[in-house]
Design a protein around this motif. Sequence first.
Motif, mmCIF file in Angstrom:
data_model
loop_
_atom_site.group_PDB
_atom_site.id
_atom_site.type_symbol
_atom_site.label_atom_id
_atom_site.label_comp_id
_atom_site.label_asym_id
_atom_site.label_seq_id
_atom_site.Cartn_x
_atom_site.Cartn_y
_atom_site.Cartn_z
ATOM 1 N N GLN A 1 71.982 103.148 98.554
ATOM 2 C CA GLN A 1 73.922 104.033 98.371
ATOM 3 C C GLN A 1 74.916 103.311 97.885
ATOM 4 O OE1 GLN A 1 74.509 105.963 101.957
ATOM 5 N NE2 GLN A 1 72.218 105.291 102.900
ATOM 6 N N TYR A 2 74.973 102.023 97.173
ATOM 7 C CA TYR A 2 75.617 101.327 96.918
ATOM 8 C C TYR A 2 77.869 102.102 97.604
ATOM 9 C CZ TYR A 2 72.098 100.978 94.175
ATOM 10 O OH TYR A 2 70.817 100.370 93.178
ATOM 11 N N PRO A 3 77.782 101.312 98.528
ATOM 12 C CA PRO A 3 79.253 101.963 98.776
ATOM 13 C C PRO A 3 80.367 101.061 98.162
ATOM 14 C CG PRO A 3 78.160 101.059 100.332
ATOM 15 C CD PRO A 3 77.046 101.091 99.520
ATOM 16 N N VAL A 4 80.189 100.070 97.796
ATOM 17 C CA VAL A 4 81.032 98.532 96.841
ATOM 18 C C VAL A 4 81.603 100.130 96.265
ATOM 19 C CG1 VAL A 4 81.746 96.925 96.150
ATOM 20 C CG2 VAL A 4 80.657 96.841 97.433
ATOM 21 N N LEU A 5 81.106 100.352 95.536
ATOM 22 C CA LEU A 5 80.799 101.507 94.238
ATOM 23 C C LEU A 5 81.484 102.567 94.098
ATOM 24 C CD1 LEU A 5 78.143 100.286 91.142
ATOM 25 C CD2 LEU A 5 80.317 98.943 91.031
ATOM 26 N N ALA A 6 81.179 103.345 95.183
ATOM 27 C CA ALA A 6 81.239 104.702 95.579
ATOM 28 C C ALA A 6 82.978 104.266 96.106
ATOM 29 C CB ALA A 6 80.803 105.050 96.819
ATOM 30 N N TYR A 7 83.370 103.193 96.480
ATOM 31 C CA TYR A 7 84.814 103.365 97.819
ATOM 32 C C TYR A 7 85.498 103.010 96.325
ATOM 33 C CZ TYR A 7 88.737 101.235 99.836
ATOM 34 O OH TYR A 7 89.891 101.090 100.299
ATOM 35 N N ALA A 8 85.659 101.732 95.342
ATOM 36 C CA ALA A 8 85.812 101.399 94.663
ATOM 37 C C ALA A 8 86.455 102.498 93.744
ATOM 38 C CB ALA A 8 85.602 100.618 94.282
ATOM 39 N N ARG B 1 83.565 92.647 107.519
ATOM 40 C CA ARG B 1 84.470 92.285 108.166
ATOM 41 C C ARG B 1 85.638 93.648 107.514
ATOM 42 N NH1 ARG B 1 83.967 87.033 109.798
ATOM 43 N NH2 ARG B 1 82.959 85.989 111.442
ATOM 44 N N ARG B 2 85.535 93.076 106.264
ATOM 45 C CA ARG B 2 86.505 93.815 105.789
ATOM 46 C C ARG B 2 86.431 95.023 104.917
ATOM 47 N NH1 ARG B 2 89.914 90.895 100.614
ATOM 48 N NH2 ARG B 2 90.440 89.291 101.737
ATOM 49 N N GLY B 3 84.965 95.628 105.394
ATOM 50 C CA GLY B 3 84.750 96.872 105.384
ATOM 51 C C GLY B 3 84.236 97.500 107.123
ATOM 52 N N LEU B 4 84.542 96.766 107.240
ATOM 53 C CA LEU B 4 84.665 97.405 108.869
ATOM 54 C C LEU B 4 85.956 97.686 109.342
ATOM 55 C CD1 LEU B 4 82.245 95.026 110.863
ATOM 56 C CD2 LEU B 4 82.072 97.565 110.736
ATOM 57 N N GLU B 5 86.933 96.555 108.758
ATOM 58 C CA GLU B 5 88.633 97.181 108.629
ATOM 59 C C GLU B 5 88.740 97.982 108.613
ATOM 60 O OE1 GLU B 5 90.283 94.230 107.182
ATOM 61 O OE2 GLU B 5 89.575 92.148 107.975
ATOM 62 N N THR C 1 75.885 96.259 100.833
ATOM 63 C CA THR C 1 74.562 97.889 100.197
ATOM 64 C C THR C 1 74.806 98.845 102.135
ATOM 65 O OG1 THR C 1 72.483 96.248 100.603
ATOM 66 C CG2 THR C 1 74.087 96.967 98.748
ATOM 67 N N ILE C 2 73.603 98.825 102.664
ATOM 68 C CA ILE C 2 72.747 99.302 103.370
ATOM 69 C C ILE C 2 74.369 99.329 105.233
ATOM 70 C CG2 ILE C 2 71.561 100.444 105.480
ATOM 71 C CD1 ILE C 2 69.621 99.734 103.107
ATOM 72 N N ALA C 3 74.216 97.887 105.210
ATOM 73 C CA ALA C 3 75.146 97.559 106.516
ATOM 74 C C ALA C 3 76.562 98.269 105.989
ATOM 75 C CB ALA C 3 75.192 96.042 106.722
ATOM 76 N N LEU C 4 77.293 98.482 104.977
ATOM 77 C CA LEU C 4 78.442 98.672 104.942
ATOM 78 C C LEU C 4 78.788 100.246 104.460
ATOM 79 C CD1 LEU C 4 81.467 98.154 104.061
ATOM 80 C CD2 LEU C 4 80.881 98.398 101.466
ATOM 81 N N ALA C 5 77.092 100.448 104.709
ATOM 82 C CA ALA C 5 77.333 102.425 104.256
ATOM 83 C C ALA C 5 76.910 102.451 106.326
ATOM 84 C CB ALA C 5 75.869 102.427 103.640
#
Length: 448
Positions: free
Chosen positions: A405-412, A199-203, A22-26
């Motif tokens: 923000q739900y960046p996982v869903l937004a990115y998918a 880490r996968r998100g940071l990549e 969530t927020i960390a990935l955002a």
Amino acid sequence: MQLVDVAPSTVPPLALYQSPWTIALAIAFAFRGAGTYVIDDIDNAGVARGKEERQDFRTIRKEILSKKGWTNCRPLAAFCPDGLLFANLSRANYTALDHRVPLAVLAKHRSTTVERLIRETSQKHGMWSLAGPDQAIAAIPMRTAATGLRDIIAKHEAAVLRTLARSQDHEPALRRLRHLMPEPGSEGSLLDYFQQCLRRGLELVGSDAPVLSAARDLIPPDGGHLLPRFLQGDPKTIDVYNTAAAIQGSRLIDAGHPLPYYAVGLSDGARIDLTQAIRPAPDQIIAPKILALEGVAGMALPRATALRSTILAREHAYRGLASGSSQVFFETDWLESLGSCRTEVHVDSIFQSLVGGRQVMPLSDLVVELLRHDEVDEEDHQQDPIQLWTRWALRETLADLRTWQYPVLAYAIAGDRWVEQLSLRSYTEYRPLSPTPPSPFGNEEGSP
């Protein structure tokens, strides 16, 4: 206090969250991996209230149980709405709705009671949450957590498929989702898995920033420099802490609640309130509660949270205790950036009346329409209870989206192009009111 612009290079963001999704990935997306990333493995991954002793991990539907906001679970590490831009009323402010249109009127219209209306609405238009034992994430083995993790991943997959209108979009979207939510194994700990996910998100933004552990890398194992002041009952320290605690409505330090610390077992995950000085065992640390956190500068939070009582309480505590901790607030154009995505998506049934009854439309058009309705004053509309309820549901959903923000869903669903176009809109911190006029080039916002 006022919010004043700062530069990320001057105050690098620190993402301190239980969840890697969530927020960390955002923050990772918005700052292109700059800053520091820490999994808050001192806290739990989320628990069902009243069932904290259950040792299994599972997903449950989050429900609001009353107008006062009582809920059946505490979601922290993994939670998922039913779809991207679908109504999520599992955190909604029903008191605010009651001020616009009495809940009793809505309940009567639906031949039910207010309590049942709230519970059923938050359940039907809400989200799934991971729930597990009330133990520190640092100590949870994957063999315990894997089943629940697979379940919450499946909920995310269902949300992606529920959102997308065309079957040819399913496979690439699920592939992107699984990059951020890989198949859980049985080896290692829940902390190891969460670190891998972030880490996968940071990549994705070209960053190899390390992902740290709060228990092992951030918190002094002996509790830090403030603990002796609390143990000695220093009046100024107690007064500052209690004032901050009163601001956010939490327990004050008194004879029955003497210390804002708890001992955390890194092997068993047990978290026990600290009532006296102890020498921590080799596999144990003394962790402060959030108001006594020290030496953690630049904790990044969504701008939408800046006026919350919990945030203002932290500001008071960190400054008054001279703890070295601080907060910064970021805002991105993540919703607006979805405007470049022409992927066809389903419109949630609640919001179809706001878009001319359409059930499917390009994501870019849906974003524009929902943001337009969010900006319109209610006074300009006919005061129909159902329409007021619909607009309230939209505002509550967008408020939740702007926070988590739900960046996982937004990115998918929107893909790499969305991440590339995402930009930082503002980056601010609280400072004392200045006696001099603000700079005409600044962007300052007053707050109580």
